[in-house]
Write an enzyme that holds these catalytic residues in place. Sequence first.
Site, mmCIF file in Angstrom:
data_model
loop_
_atom_site.group_PDB
_atom_site.id
_atom_site.type_symbol
_atom_site.label_atom_id
_atom_site.label_comp_id
_atom_site.label_asym_id
_atom_site.label_seq_id
_atom_site.Cartn_x
_atom_site.Cartn_y
_atom_site.Cartn_z
ATOM 1 N N ASP A 1 -37.194 3.782 3.992
ATOM 2 C CA ASP A 1 -37.579 5.062 4.579
ATOM 3 C C ASP A 1 -36.394 5.657 5.341
ATOM 4 O OD1 ASP A 1 -40.127 4.574 3.652
ATOM 5 O OD2 ASP A 1 -40.825 3.744 5.559
HETATM 6 N N1 URA Z 1 -41.714 -0.881 4.376
HETATM 7 C C1 URA Z 1 -41.790 0.306 5.019
HETATM 8 O O1 URA Z 1 -42.838 0.656 5.528
HETATM 9 N N2 URA Z 1 -40.684 1.063 5.087
HETATM 10 C C2 URA Z 1 -39.493 0.686 4.569
HETATM 11 O O2 URA Z 1 -38.512 1.419 4.686
HETATM 12 C C3 URA Z 1 -39.429 -0.546 3.907
HETATM 13 C C4 URA Z 1 -40.550 -1.309 3.825
#
Ligand code: URA
Length: 237
Positions: free
Chosen positions: A102
């Site tokens: 993310d």
């Molecule tokens: N899980 C998440 O919620 N976000 C990420 O960036 C990676 C794994």
Amino acid sequence: MRLDRYLSESGLFTRREAVKAIRGGLVTVDGEAVRDPSLKIDENAAAVEAAGRRIGYTRFRWIMLYKPADTVSTTDGDPRSVLNLLPAEYRSVGLFPCGRLDADTTGLLILTSDGATAHNLLSPRRHCEKVYRFSCLPITEEQRVKLEAGVDLSDFTSKPCRVTMADPEHGTIAVTEGKYHQIKRMFLAVGSEILSLERISFGGIPLDPSLARGEWRLLTEEEIGILETNGGQDAQP
Ligand code: URA
């Protein structure tokens, strides 16, 4: 292939450095000194040395990047793309990230131009382990056990995983899947919330502690070997 391109694709030189090294007489091909950067060589057969060091030809690029916050893992031209953290010569070799993080997630992102191995690593059947360090709203032992057992997220149930707490608000989680917002959703589902998330290992490769956020380096031959082989093995949840 042109000699200057061969050298720059080794990842050890930029194109400009390659041209300079060749013109400066530092490069030999099959033992002969050459000074012409446009010399055509057979990349699979030529023995190329620069300053006495053998330069192997690598077909694919493998990069370890310490992804900072406010960058995106996509390579579709978004100005916040992690590709913009790399030098220009790496932006046109078909790199893409092995799994997305993310925008606000930091940590280890592996980029490669080796589509087949990346596809294997990302296949849910391969159980490639990803480890994240997190901070969260305080969780109890009961919530930790629920996370480990697998949580119903309506569209899917997360697979068993390992959650190790340093204290009620900090810990590490090792998962073998990589669904969209998965870890954040898992914590919400047990009544907590992720406050920060950083990936510290991918497929058996730890984030290099000498990298600062935004920095990158090439993977070593050994690390590439681990991804090519261990990426296919079952991780122990
Ligand atoms: N899980 C998440 O919620 N976000 C990420 O960036 C990676 C794994």
